[in-house]
Design a protein around this motif. Structure first.
Motif, PDB file in Angstrom:
ATOM      1  N   ALA A 182       0.817  -1.215   0.000  1.00 45.73           N
ATOM      2  CA  ALA A 182       0.000   0.000   0.000  1.00 45.73           C
ATOM      3  C   ALA A 182       0.847   1.259   0.000  1.00 45.73           C
ATOM      4  O   ALA A 182       0.450   2.292  -0.514  1.00 45.73           O
ATOM      5  N   ARG A 183       2.047   1.177   0.584  1.00 41.34           N
ATOM      6  CA  ARG A 183       2.923   2.355   0.637  1.00 41.34           C
ATOM      7  C   ARG A 183       3.303   2.853  -0.743  1.00 41.34           C
ATOM      8  O   ARG A 183       3.632   4.019  -0.908  1.00 41.34           O
ATOM      9  N   PHE A 184       3.306   1.970  -1.721  1.00 37.03           N
ATOM     10  CA  PHE A 184       3.821   2.345  -3.026  1.00 37.03           C
ATOM     11  C   PHE A 184       2.720   2.708  -4.019  1.00 37.03           C
ATOM     12  O   PHE A 184       2.989   2.909  -5.181  1.00 37.03           O
ATOM     13  N   ARG A 185       1.498   2.776  -3.549  1.00 38.66           N
ATOM     14  CA  ARG A 185       0.427   3.248  -4.415  1.00 38.66           C
ATOM     15  C   ARG A 185       0.472   4.767  -4.471  1.00 38.66           C
ATOM     16  O   ARG A 185       0.725   5.427  -3.468  1.00 38.66           O
ATOM     17  N   PRO A 186       0.171   5.355  -5.624  1.00 39.23           N
ATOM     18  CA  PRO A 186       0.136   6.826  -5.689  1.00 39.23           C
ATOM     19  C   PRO A 186      -0.929   7.396  -4.747  1.00 39.23           C
ATOM     20  O   PRO A 186      -1.937   6.741  -4.458  1.00 39.23           O
TER      21      PRO A 186
END
Length: 467
Positions: free
Chosen positions: A3-7
């Motif tokens: 989830a951290r790497f979703r825009p």
């Protein structure tokens, strides 16, 4: 972890997609102590949810730790430009507000998480650091770009020029340094924006810190010494390309509003006053056959007035100048809003054909002579006038406040005024506007509202790389 790497969900590849975003729930509004001596400026959080019991009220407020900052055109640390393919930073959050003080040259970084109603300071960049690392002073406007945070400055620490742009890292907020590699003949500075699809930056002109910090210098104005040009830059190479002259009688070339669609190389800029007749104007810059050009597309005349009702600065003219101090363009590039801070008129134009704007709406609030009241308080004469304007992403709501800049407020409204904020509703199709009778916010006595930012983004926060 994934989830951290979703825009950030408030980033959109195109203005069309941004227009479909959920409605804004909160606004962040800077509040100024007009004396600059009695109390710190503040950041107010305003409830914009019509279903809320606290609608149109201040639901949070952060007082700054210093007196005399004169907080100015703040912005987000990151926005939809982070999705551009040549400088992608999709992992950055739209979370921090970058808040410059035009008088102190201090910059506050405010975190709006975990509670958006309670922003708090996480870093303060002191004036000495700004001076040392950039050579600039009086930071004015912040914009989030593909590679970091851009900040304009009016001039040098000694009060002179040149003004320009410097950059902050959008994660650490460290100052990277001056943006310009080759500034050419550019000396004065005010706003800046860009056409990401054309690798072009545009900048405008006001005056050096010493020309503005004590109010309007009538002698400099009549001599045509305030800004009267636009500058075209190579955005990637950070190099000045050309100067577009409007004419020395066109004084103070301020807010820039480029088309949001990156395939459209045009935009609007407001001019505060003409020395010829005190009119204000809107100009269109555009790229045609490979050449940047500029032309006047709207002229707003001054209004005759009894000299007895005018401030000393204007008595000899017998007229109220419109004083266009802010403009804003809807995300679909079809509707332009114009604040006439002197006459108290707020104007709406259909700019579907940007070369031929058509007036589609007008309301009055405040004004040097008119002092027009809000529908909710017909008994209350209002001071100040339409000034900093912000548009919701879907174009259906418009908000504005009434203060320009403390020393200029005192010249044009010498009796003083209280700070207020209003909302207008825009019908489907974007033509016409109505003041919301349930939204007339009076800020606490002694504080005046200026720049507005909407939670999740607005019509002047973001730039886009796709049409």
């Amino acid at each position: 972890m994934a989830a951290r790497f979703r825009p950030d969900p408030t980033f959109y590849p195109s203005p069309t997609m941004a227009m479909q975003a959920p409605p804004e729930q909160l606004a962040y509004v800077v509040l100024l102590d007009p004396t600059g001596k009695q109390r710190p400026d503040a950041m107010a959080v305003v409830d914009l949810d019509p279903a809320s019991k606290s609608f149109a009220q201040v639901v949070g407020q952060l007082d700054m730790p210093n007196i005399g900052d004169e907080l100015h055109h703040f912005g987000w640390n990151a926005c939809s430009a982070c999705l551009c393919p040549y400088a992608p930073h999709p992992h950055v959050e739209r979370r921090y507000l970058v808040v410059p003080g035009i008088n102190s040259s201090r910059i506050y970084i405010l975190d709006t998480q975990p509670d958006p109603k309670r922003p708090h300071i996480v870093r303060t960049i002191e004036p000495d650091e700004v001076f040392r690392k950039t050579g600039y002073a009086s930071p004015h406007t912040t914009h989030c770009g593909p590679e970091g945070i851009y900040v304009s400055a009016l001039g040098a620490p000694d009060g002179g020029g040149p003004g320009g742009i410097f950059m902050l890292d959008h994660e650490t907020f460290d100052i990277r340094g001056r943006w310009e590699i080759d500034r050419g003949p550019q000396e004065l500075h005010y706003d800046f924006w860009w056409h990401l699809g054309h690798d072009t930056l545009i900048s405008s002109e006001w005056g050096t810190p010493s020309m503005v910090r004590n109010g309007l210098d009538a002698e400099a104005l009549l001599a045509g010494k305030y800004g009267h040009a636009l500058h075209i830059w190579d955005l990637r190479r950070r190099k000045h390309l050309e100067r577009l002259e409007l004419g020395a009688e066109q004084q103070m070339v301020l807010e820039l509003r480029p088309a949001h669609n990156p395939t459209r190389p045009w935009g609007f800029v407001g001019v505060v006053v003409s020395l010829k007749d005190l009119s204000a104007s809107i100009w269109l810059w555009f790229l045609e056959n490979g050449k940047w050009q500029i032309k006047k597309v709207i002229e707003i005349p001054a209004e005759p007035a009894d000299p007895a009702l005018l401030p000393p600065l204007l008595k000899g003219f017998g007229a109220v100048p419109p004083l266009v101090t802010d403009i804003n363009l809807s995300l679909d590039d079809k509707t332009l809003y114009v604040s006439c801070w002197g006459t108290g008129e707020f104007l709406q134009y259909d700019v579907s054909d940007p070369h031929n704007p058509k007036k589609t709406g007008s309301v009055h609030l405040g004004g040097i002579v008119r002092k027009a009241a809000h529908p909710s308080r017909p008994d209350l004469e209002l001071g100040g006038g339409p000034q900093m304007v912000e548009i919701s992403r879907d174009g259906r709501r418009v908000y504005f406040t009434n203060s320009l800049y403390a020393p200029w407020d005192a010249q044009f409204y010498p009796a003083g005024f209280d700070g207020w904020m209003v909302k207008l509703d825009i019908p489907e199709g974007g033509k016409g506007m109505t003041l919301d009778p349930n939204f007339f916010l009076q800020f606490e006595p002694g504080l005046r509202g200026h720049q507005i930012r909407l939670q999740g983004g607005d019509a002047s926060s973001d730039s886009y790389c796709y049409p």
